[in-house]
Design an enzyme around this catalytic site. Structure first.
Site, short mmCIF file in Angstrom:
data_model
loop_
_atom_site.label_atom_id
_atom_site.label_comp_id
_atom_site.label_asym_id
_atom_site.label_seq_id
_atom_site.Cartn_x
_atom_site.Cartn_y
_atom_site.Cartn_z
N ASP A 83 39.50 41.62 35.71
CA ASP A 83 39.77 42.48 36.27
C ASP A 83 40.47 43.50 36.97
O ASP A 83 40.90 44.14 37.57
CB ASP A 83 38.09 44.36 36.03
CG ASP A 83 37.83 44.03 36.74
OD1 ASP A 83 37.61 44.62 37.92
OD2 ASP A 83 37.79 43.12 37.85
N LYS B 33 38.23 34.68 45.68
CA LYS B 33 37.98 34.03 44.66
C LYS B 33 38.17 32.59 44.57
O LYS B 33 37.75 32.28 44.19
CB LYS B 33 37.83 34.46 42.93
CG LYS B 33 36.93 35.94 43.31
CD LYS B 33 36.56 36.51 41.48
CE LYS B 33 35.71 37.68 42.04
NZ LYS B 33 35.48 38.03 40.47
N GLU C 241 40.62 48.61 48.20
CA GLU C 241 40.67 47.05 47.22
C GLU C 241 41.75 47.74 46.26
O GLU C 241 42.59 46.83 45.84
CB GLU C 241 39.30 47.32 46.93
CG GLU C 241 39.66 46.14 45.71
CD GLU C 241 38.02 46.19 45.11
OE1 GLU C 241 38.18 45.79 44.06
OE2 GLU C 241 37.10 46.36 45.40
N ASP D 7 35.50 36.91 35.22
CA ASP D 7 34.75 38.11 36.20
C ASP D 7 32.91 38.17 35.51
O ASP D 7 33.61 38.34 34.20
CB ASP D 7 35.46 39.08 36.35
CG ASP D 7 34.78 39.93 37.32
OD1 ASP D 7 34.18 39.73 38.93
OD2 ASP D 7 35.10 40.86 37.40
N ASP E 86 31.59 41.98 36.83
CA ASP E 86 31.75 43.96 37.38
C ASP E 86 32.91 44.34 36.03
O ASP E 86 33.79 43.47 37.11
CB ASP E 86 31.30 43.90 38.25
CG ASP E 86 29.74 43.81 38.31
OD1 ASP E 86 29.41 44.41 37.76
OD2 ASP E 86 29.28 44.21 39.91
N SER F 98 31.70 36.17 39.87
CA SER F 98 31.29 37.34 40.19
C SER F 98 30.84 37.88 41.49
O SER F 98 30.23 37.17 42.68
CB SER F 98 29.67 38.13 39.78
OG SER F 98 29.31 39.58 39.98
N ALA F 99 31.90 38.48 42.54
CA ALA F 99 31.82 39.48 43.50
C ALA F 99 30.52 40.58 44.10
O ALA F 99 30.26 40.51 44.68
CB ALA F 99 33.08 39.68 44.02
#
Length: 312
Positions: A245, A220, A103, A56, A58, A171-172
Site C-alpha cells: 500500500d 524494505k 511519510e 505487506d 497493515d 511488515s514494518a
C-alpha cells in the site's frame, strides 16, 4: 464493466481479463493493460509450483477503513490499549502527527524520508520499552482491538495454503502483534513466513527491546536483501505476486535472485488525487479505496486453476 471487456474481445490483450471479472471493478486502475495481461499469462503458465506471494500487512491485508472510520494497525493496537499509560499515548500521538505527513508527502524524496523514518520508529520503540509491556497480555489486547483483515482474506490465505504457495508477510509493524492477529483469524498456515519488528522480552516476559534492525516503510529493500537465505530456499519460485500500500513496498522482492515474472498490486488508500499517478507508474494494478482482496483472489483463482493452463 464486464460488458466493456466483452465488447473488446477482439483485442487479445484483454483475453485474460475476460477470465478475471474482478479486474472490471470500478476500483481497479491499470496504466498498461497489455503488460498486465502478459504478466498474468506468464504467471498462469508457471502455475502454483513457481509462484510465491510477497505482501505487506497493515493497510494491505488489513482494512484501511470501514464506514468512513480508519481502522487500526499493529502499532496502534498497542498504542490505543491499556498496556501503555495515557502519557505515553499522548507522546505517540504527537510523533504520529509529526512523522506521518512526512511519510506520505509526495514532494519529499525517499532519501530525505529515510533518516526521519528511522528516527520515528526508534522513538516509538523507546517509548514502548519504557512502558514495560507484558507478553502475556498481547493476545487479549489484539482480541479487544478493532483490527480487521480485508474482505476475502480467508479465501486468499486458504487457497494459497491449499496449493502450497509460499507467502512472505513483510511488515514494518510489530511482528508479535501481526502473528497474533493471523492466529486469531485462524489463517496462520505453515506456508507463511513473517519478517517484521519483533519484540524482545526478558525472562519475566517484560518488553526490554526489539530484535534486529528496524524495518520501516522505506527500507524494505534492505530488509529483503538481509533475508536472502529465505529467498534462496525458494529459488525455484521465480514468479511473484507482490501486494503493498506504499511506494516503499515496491522493493520487497529485491531479495529474489531469479525473478522471472512479477505482478505488483498496490492499494491506494489515502491522498488519492496526489498519489494516483505515482502509483500507476509504479504498480501494475492500483486499487483505489478497495477494502477487499477480490482482485488478488480473482487472479489467484485463474493462475491456480488447472483448467486455465491450456489458455495461458
Amino acid at each position: 464493466m464486464l460488458h466493456l471487456l466483452l465488447f473488446r474481445l477482439s483485442d487479445s490483450n484483454w483475453f485474460h481479463f475476460l477470465q478475471i471479472p474482478e479486474l472490471g471493478k470500478s476500483t481497479v486502475h491499470i496504466q498498461e493493460p497489455a503488460r498486465v495481461e502478459k504478466i498474468i499469462s506468464a504467471l498462469c503458465g508457471g502455475g502454483a509450483s513457481k509462484l510465491q506471494i510477497i505482501t505487506d500487512f497493515d493497510m494491505t491485508l488489513t482494512r484501511f477503513a470501514k464506514n468512513s472510520k480508519k481502522r487500526t494497525t499493529c502499532y496502534n493496537i498497542i498504542n490505543e490499549s491499556t498496556l501503555i499509560s495515557d502519557e505515553c499515548k499522548i507522546k505517540l500521538r504527537d510523533l504520529l502527527n509529526f512523522y506521518y505527513p512526512i511519510e506520505i508527502d509526495p514532494s519529499r524524496s525517499t532519501e530525505e524520508k529515510l533518516p526521519l523514518m528511522i528516527e520515528w520508529w526508534t522513538k516509538v520503540h523507546e517509548l514502548l520499552v519504557g512502558e514495560k509491556i507484558e507478553k502475556s497480555k498481547l493476545a487479549k489486547t489484539v482480541r479487544e482491538s478493532d483490527i480487521e483483515l480485508r474482505d476475502g482474506f480467508r479465501v486468499f490465505f486458504d487457497e494459497l495454503h491449499k496449493h502450497n504457495v509460499p507467502v512472505l508477510i513483510f511488515s514494518a509493524g510489530i511482528g508479535d502483534v501481526l502473528e497474533e492477529i493471523i492466529q486469531q483469524f485462524d489463517v496462520y498456515h505453515q506456508n507463511i513466513t513473517v519478517v517484521s519488528n519483533f519484540m524482545d522480552f526478558d525472562e519475566n516476559g517484560v518488553l526490554k527491546g526489539f530484535k534486529g534492525e528496524i524495518i520501516h516503510v522505506y527500507n524494505k529493500r534492505e530488509g529483503a536483501l538481509h533475508n536472502s537465505k529465505h529467498f534462496e530456499q525458494l529459488e525455484s519460485y521465480s514468479n511473484i505476486i507482490l501486494l503493498g500500500d506504499s511506494l516503499g513496498d515496491l522493493n520487497m522482492a529485491d531479495g529474489v535472485q531469479k525473478q522471472e515474472n512479477i505482478l505488483k498490486i498496490g492499494f491506494l488508500n489515502d491522498k488519492v488525487d496526489q498519489l494516483l499517478n505515482k502509483y500507476l507508474a509504479s504498480y501494475d494494478i492500483v486499487l483505489v479505496n478497495d477494502e477487499t482482496l477480490d482482485v488478488a483472489n480473482g487472479i489467484l483463482k485463474y493462475i491456480l486453476n488447472p483448467k486455465h493452463l491450456l489458455d495461458c
